[in-house]
Design a protein around this motif. Structure first.
Motif, PDB file in Angstrom:
ATOM      1  N   LEU A   1       0.836  -1.205   0.000  1.00  0.00           N
ATOM      2  CA  LEU A   1       0.000   0.000   0.000  1.00  0.00           C
ATOM      3  C   LEU A   1       0.873   1.258   0.000  1.00  0.00           C
ATOM      4  O   LEU A   1       0.585   2.229  -0.705  1.00  0.00           O
ATOM      5  CB  LEU A   1      -0.903  -0.010   1.255  1.00  0.00           C
ATOM      6  CG  LEU A   1      -1.776   1.224   1.457  1.00  0.00           C
ATOM      7  CD1 LEU A   1      -2.891   1.277   0.418  1.00  0.00           C
ATOM      8  CD2 LEU A   1      -2.370   1.242   2.872  1.00  0.00           C
TER       9      LEU A   1
ATOM     10  N   GLN B   1      -3.216  -3.382   3.574  1.00  0.00           N
ATOM     11  CA  GLN B   1      -3.969  -2.235   4.120  1.00  0.00           C
ATOM     12  C   GLN B   1      -4.362  -2.548   5.562  1.00  0.00           C
ATOM     13  O   GLN B   1      -5.533  -2.770   5.902  1.00  0.00           O
ATOM     14  CB  GLN B   1      -5.200  -1.901   3.280  1.00  0.00           C
ATOM     15  CG  GLN B   1      -5.773  -0.532   3.649  1.00  0.00           C
ATOM     16  CD  GLN B   1      -6.962  -0.130   2.804  1.00  0.00           C
ATOM     17  OE1 GLN B   1      -7.551  -0.938   2.083  1.00  0.00           O
ATOM     18  NE2 GLN B   1      -7.335   1.143   2.873  1.00  0.00           N
TER      19      GLN B   1
ATOM     20  N   GLU C   1      -0.987   1.338   6.734  1.00  0.00           N
ATOM     21  CA  GLU C   1      -1.457   2.712   6.499  1.00  0.00           C
ATOM     22  C   GLU C   1      -0.494   3.725   7.128  1.00  0.00           C
ATOM     23  O   GLU C   1      -0.228   4.782   6.545  1.00  0.00           O
ATOM     24  CB  GLU C   1      -2.877   2.883   7.046  1.00  0.00           C
ATOM     25  CG  GLU C   1      -3.884   2.050   6.257  1.00  0.00           C
ATOM     26  CD  GLU C   1      -5.340   2.342   6.617  1.00  0.00           C
ATOM     27  OE1 GLU C   1      -5.577   2.914   7.711  1.00  0.00           O
ATOM     28  OE2 GLU C   1      -6.213   2.001   5.805  1.00  0.00           O
TER      29      GLU C   1
ATOM     30  N   ALA D   1       2.354   4.065   4.836  1.00  0.00           N
ATOM     31  CA  ALA D   1       1.971   4.878   3.672  1.00  0.00           C
ATOM     32  C   ALA D   1       1.994   6.357   4.034  1.00  0.00           C
ATOM     33  O   ALA D   1       2.487   7.193   3.270  1.00  0.00           O
ATOM     34  CB  ALA D   1       0.594   4.456   3.172  1.00  0.00           C
ATOM     35  N   THR D   2       1.476   6.687   5.230  1.00  0.00           N
ATOM     36  CA  THR D   2       1.452   8.090   5.669  1.00  0.00           C
ATOM     37  C   THR D   2       2.865   8.635   5.833  1.00  0.00           C
ATOM     38  O   THR D   2       3.147   9.787   5.476  1.00  0.00           O
ATOM     39  CB  THR D   2       0.671   8.225   7.000  1.00  0.00           C
ATOM     40  OG1 THR D   2      -0.644   7.709   6.782  1.00  0.00           O
ATOM     41  CG2 THR D   2       0.584   9.665   7.449  1.00  0.00           C
TER      42      THR D   2
ATOM     43  N   GLU E   1      -4.257   8.769   1.005  1.00  0.00           N
ATOM     44  CA  GLU E   1      -5.585   8.212   0.746  1.00  0.00           C
ATOM     45  C   GLU E   1      -6.413   9.166  -0.128  1.00  0.00           C
ATOM     46  O   GLU E   1      -7.020   8.748  -1.124  1.00  0.00           O
ATOM     47  CB  GLU E   1      -6.292   7.951   2.081  1.00  0.00           C
ATOM     48  CG  GLU E   1      -7.437   6.979   1.935  1.00  0.00           C
ATOM     49  CD  GLU E   1      -7.833   6.325   3.257  1.00  0.00           C
ATOM     50  OE1 GLU E   1      -7.359   6.782   4.327  1.00  0.00           O
ATOM     51  OE2 GLU E   1      -8.616   5.359   3.205  1.00  0.00           O
TER      52      GLU E   1
ATOM     53  N   ASN F   1      -7.629  -5.050  -1.555  1.00  0.00           N
ATOM     54  CA  ASN F   1      -6.773  -5.509  -0.442  1.00  0.00           C
ATOM     55  C   ASN F   1      -6.725  -7.037  -0.302  1.00  0.00           C
ATOM     56  O   ASN F   1      -5.966  -7.568   0.500  1.00  0.00           O
ATOM     57  CB  ASN F   1      -7.291  -4.856   0.851  1.00  0.00           C
ATOM     58  CG  ASN F   1      -6.461  -5.202   2.072  1.00  0.00           C
ATOM     59  OD1 ASN F   1      -5.235  -5.143   2.031  1.00  0.00           O
ATOM     60  ND2 ASN F   1      -7.126  -5.600   3.158  1.00  0.00           N
TER      61      ASN F   1
END
Ligand SMILES: Cc1cc2nc3c(=O)[nH]c(=O)nc-3n(C[C@H](O)[C@H](O)[C@H](O)COP(=O)(O)OP(=O)(O)OC[C@H]3O[C@@H](n4cnc5c(N)ncnc54)[C@H](O)[C@@H]3O)c2cc1C
Ligand SMILES: *[C@@H]1O[C@H](CO)[C@@H](O)[C@H](O)[C@H]1NC(C)=O
Ligand SMILES: *[C@@H]1O[C@H](CO)[C@@H](O)[C@H](O)[C@H]1NC(C)=O
Ligand SMILES: *[C@@H]1O[C@H](CO)[C@@H](O)[C@H](O)[C@H]1NC(C)=O
Ligand SMILES: *[C@@H]1O[C@H](CO)[C@@H](O)[C@H](O)[C@H]1NC(C)=O
Ligand SMILES: *[C@@H]1O[C@H](CO)[C@@H](O)[C@H](O)[C@H]1NC(C)=O
Length: 386
Positions: free
Chosen positions: A178, A203, A208, A211-212, A219, A231
């Motif tokens: 992700l 995910q 997450e 990813a951030t 997103e 996913n």
């Protein structure tokens, strides 16, 4: 006795020039790797008549791909054809030598000032050279997912410049973490608009967060590009059409069915993936080169590694650029720098009366070796009779 010493001394000063610390090696340079990086280095050294041996174990990163792209003048040339033409042209230079073979080890044998190396191949044969160039490349680490490896470079690819255009505007997928999905969208949004990110169960809250940490607001951005996140865990990728044959002037029409551990499959025509790549060869590590993040650390201005006399070029090095033009550029650069470095060493030893690298003791030994038993008889011959 005085005369004998004077004689020896005269011999030594002659030898100091003759020996002059220029080491005798089989080749000026040994290049490991017959991809675009190594071949480019070989071309560069051959044009200035350096003797060179290139080893090629014939494992090329882009071997699976249908065609090579974004290499001007050779857009769409199959990689094997490109390498074969390069080999043919370079082989016209009498100092250039190419050998199918695998290098097992490389040992520095120099004295600290003038580098020399001993290279051993898989058969145990040894070769010597003054400089080493590693164009040993990277290899892609693909998951064992059935169907993936078979489609590698043929509808499932890794770089948008290499393969995206032939699949432009087709239903498209991104396979991988992700955290890497948005990066792929930022590279491919001019080629594709119908995009699904197959994140294969990543995910999760940790996924997450990762990813951030890479892209703040990932997103919302994926939503803004109309990217759907899938996913479910991928179980296999089935080819249902082959773009090798289903192709025309508009592109290549591969088609795949992605199967999951549960639920209905999803069809897509092409994919980009985010998987790791690693050094193809263990030579950089065995030679004590600085390797970090699977890249051999080099100085960007001259492609030198941390080890004197050793260059790393192409995908293997730390330039952060992995493509054929970079491979050629870095190979060319190494060729120029190593040529001048050898010349500089030679130049230095030409002007140094006493060798920069041999002690007087070593020189005496060299002298005795060189003239051998002759010394005694010559001395006797010139000795005044009293
Ligand atoms: C599927 C795919 C498609 C691609 N398509 C493109 C494209 O269209 N355009 C583009 O610009 N780039 C493309 N690339 C990237 C391109 O393949 C690389 O950037 C390029 O091959 C790097 O060249 P290289 O000479 O550094 O390494 P490679 O081409 O991988 O060559 C490495 C060489 O080192 C040799 N070697 C390694 N270890 C030893 C050893 N111990 N002894 C002897 N020989 C050894 C290998 O046998 C090989 O000859 C693609 C990559 C992939 C994966
Ligand atoms: C290396 O092997 C290939 C494939 O067998 C062959 O076509 C090529 O001529 C060989 N090259 C050299 C330099 O021996
Ligand atoms: C998907 O995830 C599974 C389970 O973690 C893993 O075994 C598999 O290799 C992954 N497949 C791909 C294509 O990433
Ligand atoms: C994604 O899949 C993983 C692994 O199956 C799961 O733990 C996670 O809850 C799923 N995430 C979402 C948003 O459904
Ligand atoms: C190429 O084939 C595709 C798919 O069959 C088709 O949509 C397209 O119109 C064709 N283009 C040309 C130039 O023939
Ligand atoms: C290297 O060269 C320098 C300068 O010519 C000299 O002082 C030094 O002793 C040499 N080192 C070796 C190991 O030969």
């Amino acid at each position: 006795m005085v005369l004998r010493l004077a004689f020896l001394s005269a011999f030594l000063s002659l030898l100091a020039v003759a020996v002059a610390a220029i080491p005798k090696t089989d080749y000026d340079v040994i290049i490991v790797g017959g991809g675009p990086a190594g071949l480019s280095a070989l071309s560069g050294v051959s044009r200035v008549r350096r003797t060179a041996l290139l080893f090629d174990s014939r494992e090329y990163r882009n071997a699976p791909t249908r065609e090579m792209h974004d290499v001007i003048g050779n857009d769409g040339t199959p990689p094997a054809e490109f390498r074969a033409l390069a080999q043919k042209q370079i082989s016209e230079y009498p100092t250039a030598h190419i050998k199918n073979g695998t290098v097992k080890s490389i040992t520095p044998t120099g004295d600290g000032n003038i580098t020399t190396f001993s290279v051993t191949d898989k058969e145990g044969k040894k070769y010597t050279a003054r400089k080493i160039v590693l164009g040993t490349g990277l290899k892609d680490v693909l998951p064992a997912t059935p169907g993936l490896k078979e489609a590698w470079g043929k509808g499932i690819f890794w770089c948008p410049w290499c393969d995206g255009y032939e699949h432009r505007d087709q239903p498209f997928g991104i396979i991988g973490d992700l955290a890497d999905a948005l990066g792929s969208v930022l590279e491919t949004n001019t080629q594709f608009s119908d995009i699904i990110a197959f994140v294969n169960g990543t995910q999760t809250p940790q996924g997450e967060a990762k990813a951030t940490s890479q892209h703040e607001g990932w997103e919302e951005q994926l939503k803004a590009w109309n990217v759907k996140i899938e996913n479910r865990t991928i179980s296999s990728i089935e080819r249902i059409q082959d773009g090798s044959t289903h192709r025309n002037a508009s592109g290549q029409y591969d088609k795949f069915r992605v199967h999951f551990t549960h639920g209905k499959p999803v069809e897509r025509n092409a994919f980009i993936v985010n998987f790791p790549s690693v050094q193809r060869s263990d030579l950089p590590e065995k030679l004590g080169l600085t390797v970090s993040d699977e890249k051999v650390k080099v100085t960007s201005d001259d492609q030198r590694t941390n080890k004197k006399g050793v260059w790393a070029i192409g995908d293997a090095n730390s330039d952060g650029s992995t493509n054929v033009p970079h491979a050629m550029f870095s190979g060319k650069k190494a060729a120029v720098y190593l040529h001048v470095e050898i010349s500089r060493e030679d130049s230095q030893s030409k002007i140094s009366k006493r060798s920069g690298s041999l002690s007087r003791r070593e020189l005496e030994r060299e002298a005795v070796d060189a003239i051998g038993d002759n010394l005694e008889s010559q001395w006797k011959r010139i000795q005044p009779k009293n």
